[in-house]
Scaffold this active site. Structure first.
Site, mmCIF file in Angstrom:
data_model
loop_
_atom_site.group_PDB
_atom_site.id
_atom_site.type_symbol
_atom_site.label_atom_id
_atom_site.label_comp_id
_atom_site.label_asym_id
_atom_site.label_seq_id
_atom_site.Cartn_x
_atom_site.Cartn_y
_atom_site.Cartn_z
ATOM 1 N N ASP A 139 0.870 -1.170 0.000
ATOM 2 C CA ASP A 139 0.000 0.000 0.000
ATOM 3 C C ASP A 139 0.916 1.232 0.000
ATOM 4 O OD1 ASP A 139 -2.363 1.652 0.493
ATOM 5 O OD2 ASP A 139 -1.581 1.818 2.531
ATOM 6 N N ASP B 154 -0.104 5.120 1.065
ATOM 7 C CA ASP B 154 -0.300 6.058 2.175
ATOM 8 C C ASP B 154 -0.296 5.325 3.514
ATOM 9 O OD1 ASP B 154 -0.611 8.529 0.716
ATOM 10 O OD2 ASP B 154 -2.519 7.740 0.011
#
Length: 209
Positions: free
Chosen positions: A12, A14
Site C-alpha cells: 500500500d 499512504d
C-alpha cells in the site's frame, strides 16, 4: 510466519511506504467542511479506500455525476499538499534489502496516478510497478488491484506478501489470496511495528540491520 517462499512484496502507499497521514487528514477535513459532512465521520472511514467509495458512504443520496465531482474535489485538495510527505521509517532500507534479495515489488494504492506519483516522489521512492485506482474497475477492499500487481510482476498471488496499514487493504490482500503483513496494530499473517521489522524478517543477515 515463515517468509522463505515470498516471491514479491506488494505495498500500500499512504501510511505504509509514504507518511502522508497529515496531508490526507487535512484534505478530508477541508472537503468535509465544504460538503457539510462531519470531519470525524469522514476520517473514520476514509483511510485506505478510494475517494468515491468513501463519499458514497458519507453521502449516499448523491448521484453518480455529483459523486464524481466530489471525488475530483477531494483529490484536488491533496495534489499540492506535499510539504510534510516523507517516506515512512525503514522504507528506504527495506526497498534496498528487496533489491539485494532480488525480490520484485509494487505499489497498489487507492490514489490516482497523479497523486501517487507526487507522494512517492516527495518520499524519494520510484515504484517499478504502480497500480492506482485508475487501473482497476473496483478499488479496495476488492482484490483486483493486488491481483493486477502480482500479474504484472509475474509472481503467483499466493507467493506475494501484501503490506498494509488499513483494514480495507488487508481485506483486499486476503481476498486476492496473498499473505498479509499488517501495520498499526492490525491483524495479518505477520504483525509489524514498522518496516524495519519486515526487513529483519526478510533478510536476517547483519547487513540488513
Amino acid at each position: 510466519m515463515g517468509l522463505g517462499g515470498i516471491g514479491a512484496v506488494l505495498f500500500d502507499m499512504d501510511g505504509t511506504l509514504v507518511d502522508s497521514d497529515a496531508a490526507v487528514e487535512r484534505a478530508w477535513e477541508q472537503w468535509a467542511a465544504e460538503y457539510g459532512v462531519d470531519p470525524a465521520a469522514a476520517l473514520t472511514i476514509a483511510h485506505g479506500s478510494p475517494a468515491d467509495r468513501t463519499i458514497r458512504r458519507l453521502l449516499p443520496a448523491l448521484d453518480d455525476t455529483t459523486v464524481a465531482a466530489a471525488s475530483a474535489r477531494q483529490l484536488a485538495l491533496q495534489y499540492d499538499d506535499l510539504s510534510d510527505v516523507v517516506a515512512t521509517p525503514g522504507a528506504h532500507d527495506l526497498l534496498t534489502a528487496l533489491a539485494r534479495l532480488g525480490l520484485p515489488w509494487a505499489v497498489v494504492t487507492s490514489a490516482d496516478r497523479r497523486l501517487a506519483e507526487a507522494r512517492l516522489g516527495a518520499a524519494g521512492i520510484i515504484a517499478p510497478v504502480l497500480v492506482t485506482v485508475e487501473d482497476v474497475r473496483v478499488g479496495k477492499p476488492d482484490p483486483e488491484g493486488y491481483r493486477r500487481a502480482a500479474a504484472r510482476l509475474g509472481v503467483p498471488v499466493p507467493r506475494c506478501l501484501v503490506v498494509e496499514d488499513a483494514e480495507v487493504g488487508l481485506r483486499a490482500g486476503r481476498a486476492a489470496g496473498a499473505m498479509t503483513a499488517a501495520l498499526k496494530g492490525l491483524d495479518g499473517d505477520l504483525r509489524l511495528d514498522d518496516l524495519t521489522q519486515l526487513t529483519r524478517h526478510l533478510d536476517p543477515s547483519p547487513t540488513a540491520r
